[in-house]
Design a protein around this motif. Structure first.
Motif, PDB file in Angstrom:
ATOM      1  N   LEU A 122      11.149  -2.304 -13.249  1.00 43.76           N
ATOM      2  CA  LEU A 122       9.815  -1.895 -13.668  1.00 43.76           C
ATOM      3  C   LEU A 122       9.355  -2.787 -14.792  1.00 43.76           C
ATOM      4  O   LEU A 122      10.154  -3.273 -15.597  1.00 43.76           O
ATOM      5  CB  LEU A 122       9.820  -0.434 -14.121  1.00 43.76           C
ATOM      6  CG  LEU A 122      10.167   0.600 -13.039  1.00 43.76           C
ATOM      7  CD1 LEU A 122      10.309   1.965 -13.703  1.00 43.76           C
ATOM      8  CD2 LEU A 122       9.111   0.602 -11.993  1.00 43.76           C
ATOM      9  N   GLU A 145       1.212   5.609 -12.041  1.00 43.56           N
ATOM     10  CA  GLU A 145       0.794   4.263 -11.593  1.00 43.56           C
ATOM     11  C   GLU A 145       1.070   4.110 -10.097  1.00 43.56           C
ATOM     12  O   GLU A 145       1.653   3.115  -9.656  1.00 43.56           O
ATOM     13  CB  GLU A 145       1.515   3.190 -12.403  1.00 43.56           C
ATOM     14  CG  GLU A 145       1.268   3.264 -13.900  1.00 43.56           C
ATOM     15  CD  GLU A 145      -0.170   2.942 -14.289  1.00 43.56           C
ATOM     16  OE1 GLU A 145      -0.963   2.609 -13.376  1.00 43.56           O
ATOM     17  OE2 GLU A 145      -0.484   3.038 -15.492  1.00 43.56           O
ATOM     18  N   ASP A 146       0.709   5.132  -9.306  1.00 38.10           N
ATOM     19  CA  ASP A 146       0.874   5.148  -7.844  1.00 38.10           C
ATOM     20  C   ASP A 146       2.334   5.117  -7.403  1.00 38.10           C
ATOM     21  O   ASP A 146       2.638   4.823  -6.248  1.00 38.10           O
ATOM     22  CB  ASP A 146       0.120   3.984  -7.196  1.00 38.10           C
ATOM     23  CG  ASP A 146      -1.381   4.187  -7.283  1.00 38.10           C
ATOM     24  OD1 ASP A 146      -1.796   5.363  -7.399  1.00 38.10           O
ATOM     25  OD2 ASP A 146      -2.127   3.195  -7.243  1.00 38.10           O
ATOM     26  N   ILE A 147       3.245   5.411  -8.312  1.00 35.09           N
ATOM     27  CA  ILE A 147       4.659   5.524  -7.972  1.00 35.09           C
ATOM     28  C   ILE A 147       5.018   6.998  -7.973  1.00 35.09           C
ATOM     29  O   ILE A 147       4.709   7.721  -8.919  1.00 35.09           O
ATOM     30  CB  ILE A 147       5.543   4.754  -8.977  1.00 35.09           C
ATOM     31  CG1 ILE A 147       5.182   3.268  -8.947  1.00 35.09           C
ATOM     32  CG2 ILE A 147       7.024   4.967  -8.670  1.00 35.09           C
ATOM     33  CD1 ILE A 147       5.893   2.458  -9.990  1.00 35.09           C
ATOM     34  N   ILE A 156       9.807  -0.788  -2.467  1.00 35.40           N
ATOM     35  CA  ILE A 156       8.730  -0.296  -1.600  1.00 35.40           C
ATOM     36  C   ILE A 156       9.360   0.318  -0.363  1.00 35.40           C
ATOM     37  O   ILE A 156      10.230  -0.275   0.262  1.00 35.40           O
ATOM     38  CB  ILE A 156       7.766  -1.428  -1.223  1.00 35.40           C
ATOM     39  CG1 ILE A 156       7.226  -2.093  -2.472  1.00 35.40           C
ATOM     40  CG2 ILE A 156       6.640  -0.905  -0.352  1.00 35.40           C
ATOM     41  CD1 ILE A 156       6.430  -1.175  -3.352  1.00 35.40           C
ATOM     42  N   TYR A 216       2.437  11.337  -9.258  1.00 32.74           N
ATOM     43  CA  TYR A 216       2.482   9.878  -9.291  1.00 32.74           C
ATOM     44  C   TYR A 216       2.279   9.364 -10.708  1.00 32.74           C
ATOM     45  O   TYR A 216       1.528   9.957 -11.503  1.00 32.74           O
ATOM     46  CB  TYR A 216       1.373   9.288  -8.396  1.00 32.74           C
ATOM     47  CG  TYR A 216       1.393   9.753  -6.969  1.00 32.74           C
ATOM     48  CD1 TYR A 216       2.115   9.072  -5.992  1.00 32.74           C
ATOM     49  CD2 TYR A 216       0.681  10.892  -6.591  1.00 32.74           C
ATOM     50  CE1 TYR A 216       2.123   9.516  -4.678  1.00 32.74           C
ATOM     51  CE2 TYR A 216       0.689  11.341  -5.288  1.00 32.74           C
ATOM     52  CZ  TYR A 216       1.415  10.641  -4.326  1.00 32.74           C
ATOM     53  OH  TYR A 216       1.415  11.078  -3.047  1.00 32.74           O
ATOM     54  N   GLN A 232      12.502  -0.557  -8.721  1.00 33.66           N
ATOM     55  CA  GLN A 232      11.671   0.047  -7.681  1.00 33.66           C
ATOM     56  C   GLN A 232      11.813  -0.721  -6.389  1.00 33.66           C
ATOM     57  O   GLN A 232      12.087  -1.915  -6.376  1.00 33.66           O
ATOM     58  CB  GLN A 232      10.201   0.060  -8.120  1.00 33.66           C
ATOM     59  CG  GLN A 232       9.602  -1.310  -8.326  1.00 33.66           C
ATOM     60  CD  GLN A 232       8.194  -1.212  -8.878  1.00 33.66           C
ATOM     61  OE1 GLN A 232       7.802  -0.179  -9.342  1.00 33.66           O
ATOM     62  NE2 GLN A 232       7.466  -2.303  -8.830  1.00 33.66           N
ATOM     63  N   ARG A 292       4.680   4.799  -1.069  1.00 34.49           N
ATOM     64  CA  ARG A 292       5.666   5.294  -2.015  1.00 34.49           C
ATOM     65  C   ARG A 292       6.474   4.139  -2.589  1.00 34.49           C
ATOM     66  O   ARG A 292       6.769   3.159  -1.936  1.00 34.49           O
ATOM     67  CB  ARG A 292       6.621   6.274  -1.331  1.00 34.49           C
ATOM     68  CG  ARG A 292       6.009   7.617  -1.022  1.00 34.49           C
ATOM     69  CD  ARG A 292       7.021   8.515  -0.342  1.00 34.49           C
ATOM     70  NE  ARG A 292       8.276   8.538  -1.086  1.00 34.49           N
ATOM     71  CZ  ARG A 292       8.548   9.435  -2.036  1.00 34.49           C
ATOM     72  NH1 ARG A 292       7.679  10.336  -2.311  1.00 34.49           N
ATOM     73  NH2 ARG A 292       9.702   9.421  -2.680  1.00 34.49           N
ATOM     74  N   MET A 293       6.833   4.269  -3.828  1.00 33.74           N
ATOM     75  CA  MET A 293       7.691   3.302  -4.514  1.00 33.74           C
ATOM     76  C   MET A 293       8.988   4.015  -4.862  1.00 33.74           C
ATOM     77  O   MET A 293       8.979   5.022  -5.559  1.00 33.74           O
ATOM     78  CB  MET A 293       7.014   2.793  -5.786  1.00 33.74           C
ATOM     79  CG  MET A 293       5.647   2.140  -5.547  1.00 33.74           C
ATOM     80  SD  MET A 293       5.736   0.634  -4.578  1.00 33.74           S
ATOM     81  CE  MET A 293       6.568  -0.443  -5.730  1.00 33.74           C
ATOM     82  N   GLU A 294      10.116   3.525  -4.332  1.00 32.78           N
ATOM     83  CA  GLU A 294      11.396   4.146  -4.620  1.00 32.78           C
ATOM     84  C   GLU A 294      11.911   3.620  -5.954  1.00 32.78           C
ATOM     85  O   GLU A 294      11.920   2.419  -6.214  1.00 32.78           O
ATOM     86  CB  GLU A 294      12.408   3.851  -3.521  1.00 32.78           C
ATOM     87  CG  GLU A 294      12.013   4.439  -2.154  1.00 32.78           C
ATOM     88  CD  GLU A 294      13.094   4.228  -1.120  1.00 32.78           C
ATOM     89  OE1 GLU A 294      14.106   3.622  -1.485  1.00 32.78           O
ATOM     90  OE2 GLU A 294      12.919   4.670   0.023  1.00 32.78           O
ATOM     91  N   LEU A 295      12.359   4.542  -6.804  1.00 33.40           N
ATOM     92  CA  LEU A 295      12.909   4.183  -8.103  1.00 33.40           C
ATOM     93  C   LEU A 295      14.429   4.117  -7.987  1.00 33.40           C
ATOM     94  O   LEU A 295      15.072   5.094  -7.606  1.00 33.40           O
ATOM     95  CB  LEU A 295      12.489   5.199  -9.155  1.00 33.40           C
ATOM     96  CG  LEU A 295      10.973   5.397  -9.295  1.00 33.40           C
ATOM     97  CD1 LEU A 295      10.694   6.393 -10.406  1.00 33.40           C
ATOM     98  CD2 LEU A 295      10.300   4.085  -9.582  1.00 33.40           C
ATOM     99  N   SER A 330      11.528  -5.141   0.983  1.00 29.06           N
ATOM    100  CA  SER A 330      11.228  -4.388  -0.245  1.00 29.06           C
ATOM    101  C   SER A 330      12.391  -4.502  -1.209  1.00 29.06           C
ATOM    102  O   SER A 330      13.118  -3.550  -1.420  1.00 29.06           O
ATOM    103  CB  SER A 330      10.956  -2.928   0.102  1.00 29.06           C
ATOM    104  OG  SER A 330      12.052  -2.393   0.794  1.00 29.06           O
TER     105      SER A 330
END
Length: 768
Positions: free
Chosen positions: A724, A538-540, A712, A536, A710, A684-687, A719
């Motif tokens: 970013l 930053e929690d991504i 969610i 991860y 990103q 999870r954060m989708e990029l 989401s």
């Protein structure tokens, strides 16, 4: 007129002694006291010895003699004690020079005192010299030496005032073979002739200093008062001086006047395996050399053998504790705690007049075997022992045949198909047959876990709370005091949840610059494989890696300016996710670009800081089958746009990684306060990458700008994609290869990607 110049001992002159004249008697007495037997010489330390250079114990006054002290181990270099006529000298070195007459001796830390050597410095006109050192059996050289050898016409040697041989002036030495330690006295005369008359000179008498080749042996007995039945060691203790260490010594041991086996031997020790009371007597030994033939014998020693009466007679039944199988053999072992010599053993059963058996043996124990014990053989048994001091009886032991326990069967009951740390399992052990009571023991890898008693027979159970260390082989044992019986091993595998992982960055901290390949390494200290690791920023979620065999895993990508911040990782093996602590990465520097990239980036109007690398995730996607197809498509599309002169296109491909499902797991029956609680993975954060293909007008250059957005995970409607924070476009450069003039239209099937050359780029933090 004949002139005769004779010099006697009374009229001879010597070099200055080491002491004052009034000290001579006292000092000589002290020297003899020091060197007398009973001191170190009689102990285990061998003697030191002296070497002279030149090797003569008598020389002319004004000359010097070098003394060297040597022990049994090596040449002594320091810490040597020197004495002259019993007076300590100041020097501590291994070699000294002297010019004064006296008795010299030395000692090292690893030796006793050497034999004293008399060194004389004479002012006589004629002296008789003897070589040094001289040991028993050696040949010795005598030399008659005058101050003016050229004036001597004839020399004559004498032993005990008897003429030995005449020598001319050209043969001034005589050799005496195989000398002994007698009290012979030698001197010589020298004669010559002047113009006026003949003359004769006589030397001072000389006693050759013959040293012992080896001292009288000493017989050592260990133990000095042996007990009957025990071994005895005999040692014939003596030693050779180091200059004669090459001589072989042989030894022989005697009892009274009879040589003991094996007779003469090169070993100075002899072991008598067993000493009996009839072996007492006088013992002594001899030591000899083969060449020369020198024999010395020790003093005689009386060896007294002690006999000990029997005591503490004990009867032992085999199998242990008198528990027998009906139809099996019973062994009655009668033993004594003390007692030597020949012992008479006998075995008895109450109610029977005759003994069961009798043996006479030189041993501390004897046994009697009763074959095929029957029920009527039950009763009280005892034994007796006697070595001519009267019979001593043992205690009585009751014997009753019984049935031993059979091999038990072990079953392991778990609450689920997969055994997990914290589960409570039941170990059930049961023997199908055996006389009660039966004691059950439970083992894990041959280490006992606990015991249960079945007073009436049957089986028993043992409960166990599983921990990480409980995987392995389990077994149980049934024992009813007739011999323990072991079950077959049962294998149990315990699944261990993962511990909190540790995240490390390489390079770390200030060493990292833009463009570096950053490695994120995540590893747990414990946990059953396989383990899935998540990374991860930053929690991504950046990506995941599996460790099928356990251990750690790594995730690599190239740094851009957006990659400063907090990193962490998670680990999961199906029993819950554990999250590492955050690791902060801050950096400000960047790598220098090659000149061609600097030119092209400035030509395109882009700042150098915007030329950054793409993540390894994107490269992984491009190298995959769909990625290669997409890459070929982009390259072909760029080429078509360039040829057609059309405007650049913008594409926004999207992808959604499969969401990680957290397995369900019930709480443990027992907890470990040292283990951290399980944590759930963050959302999870989708990029989402956004591509922008640009043709800046350069005939040879095509590049792409990529933004990361990103989304969610969850409902796409809730989401939306967002850029970013602090986003900057990443740039991919591709260089178009020009066609050669000789290229023809027949090459229309060339690969579109072959006309482009991707310039160095790096991946951004995109998840493939």
């Amino acid at each position: 007129m004949n002139l005769r110049r004779e010099r006697s001992l009374a009229s001879g002159k010597m070099g200055f002694p080491c002491h004052r004249p009034d000290q001579v008697p006292v000092l000589l007495w002290l020297l003899l006291l020091i060197l007398a037997p009973g001191r170190e010489q009689s102990g285990t330390l061998p003697k030191a010895f002296l070497l002279l250079k030149p090797p003569w114990s008598r020389t002319f006054k004004g000359e010097k003699v070098t003394l060297t002290c040597k022990d049994d181990h090596s040449w002594a270099q320091r810490y040597v004690s020197w004495y002259c006529d019993g007076i300590p000298l100041e020097s501590r070195r291994g070699t000294i020079q002297i010019d004064k007459s006296g008795y010299y001796t030395c000692k090292t830390p690893r030796s006793s005192f050497s034999d004293p050597v008399r060194v004389e410095f004479l002012s006589d006109w004629l002296i008789l010299q003897a070589s040094h050192p001289v040991f028993e059996g050696d040949d010795v050289t005598l030399r008659c030496l005058g101050k003016k050898e050229e004036d001597i016409y004839e020399k004559t040697y004498y032993k005990n005032k008897e003429e030995m041989r005449q020598w001319s002036q050209y043969h001034s030495e005589v050799r005496i073979h195989s000398v002994s330690r007698d009290n012979s006295e030698y001197y010589c005369t020298a004669s010559g002739e002047t113009l006026w008359s003949p003359w004769i000179e006589t030397s001072k008498p000389l006693k050759i200093q013959v040293q012992e080749l080896f001292p009288q042996p000493v017989l050592r007995v260990r133990p000095s008062q042996p007990i009957e039945g025990n071994p005895v060691n005999l040692k014939c203790d003596t030693w050779l001086p180091p200059p004669r260490s090459y001589i072989w010594l042989q030894f022989c041991f005697f009892r009274e006047d009879k040589a003991l086996e094996p007779g003469w031997s090169s070993s100075s020790e002899l072991q008598i395996p067993t000493m009996w009371s009839e072996d007492l007597g006088s013992y002594w030994c001899q030591a000899k050399t083969v060449t020369p033939n020198i024999i010395k014998e020790s003093l005689r020693s009386q060896i007294h053998v002690q006999r000990i009466p029997v005591s503490d007679v004990n009867l032992e039944i085999q199998p242990p504790e008198g528990q027998l199988i009906e139809g099996g053999d019973m062994v009655l072992i009668c033993s004594v705690a003390k007692g030597t010599g020949t012992i008479a053993f006998s075995w008895h059963r109450e109610g029977t007049e005759r003994s069961l058996g009798r043996k006479m043996i030189r041993a501390m124990s004897a046994e009697l075997r009763i074959v095929a014990v029957r029920e009527q053989d039950a009763g009280r048994y005892y034994c007796s022992a006697d070595n001519i001091q009267g019979p001593i009886l043992s205690k009585r032991i009751r014997v009753t045949p019984r049935i031993p326990a059979s091999h038990p069967i072990l079953t392991v009951k778990t609450p689920r198909a997969l055994a997990v740390v914290g589960d409570m399992v039941e170990l059930r052990c049961e023997a199908q047959r055996g006389s009660p009571p039966i004691l059950y023991r439970y083992y894990h890898e041959d280490v006992i876990l606990g015991t249960n008693l079945a007073p009436s027979g049957g089986g028993a159970s043992f409960s166990l709370c599983l921990t990480a260390e409980r995987s392995g082989n389990y077994a149980c044992e049934a024992d009813n005091n007739l011999g323990a019986q072991r079950s077959k091993a049962v294998m149990l595998s315990v699944t261990v949840p993962v511990s909190r992982p540790v995240l490390t960055l390489n390079p770390a901290g200030p060493q990292a610059v833009v463009g570096d390949l950053l490695e994120l390494h995540c590893e747990v200290q414990r946990g059953s494989p396989p383990i899935l690791y998540w990374f991860y920023h930053e929690d991504i979620v950046l990506g995941n890696t599996s460790a099928p065999s356990g251990g750690g895993a790594s995730f690599n990508f190239s740094l851009t300016t957006e990659h400063s911040g907090n990193y962490s990782c998670g680990a999961d093996n199906g029993l819950g996710v554990q999250r590492s602590y955050m690791v902060t990465l801050n950096f400000t520097g960047q790598k220098h670009l090659p000149p061609e990239l600097k030119y092209r980036s400035s030509h395109l109007g882009l700042s150098t800081s915007k030329v950054i690398h793409i993540t390894v995730g994107v490269i992984g996607c491009l190298l995959s089958v769909p990625g290669l197809a997409a890459t070929a498509y982009l390259v072909s599309y760029f080429r078509t746009q360039r040829k057609s002169g059309g405007p650049p296109a913008t594409g926004t491909p999207s992808y959604s990684p499969k969401e990680h499902q957290e397995p369900s797991w019930s709480g443990p029956c027992c907890t470990d306060p040292h283990k951290p609680p399980h944590s759930e993975p963050p959302a999870r954060m989708e990029l989402q990458p956004v591509y922008s293909n640009v043709n800046p007008g350069d005939d040879n250059l095509v590049y792409s700008q990529i933004w990361s957005s990103q989304q969610i995970s969850g409902n796409p409607a809730h989401s939306p994609r967002t850029h970013l924070k602090d986003e900057e476009p990443a740039v991919i450069y591709s260089e178009l290869k020009k066609a050669q003039p000789e290229d023809t239209a027949g090459q229309a099937h060339e690969d579109p990607a072959e006309n482009y050359e991707n310039l160095p780029c790096a991946p951004s933090a995109l998840d493939c």
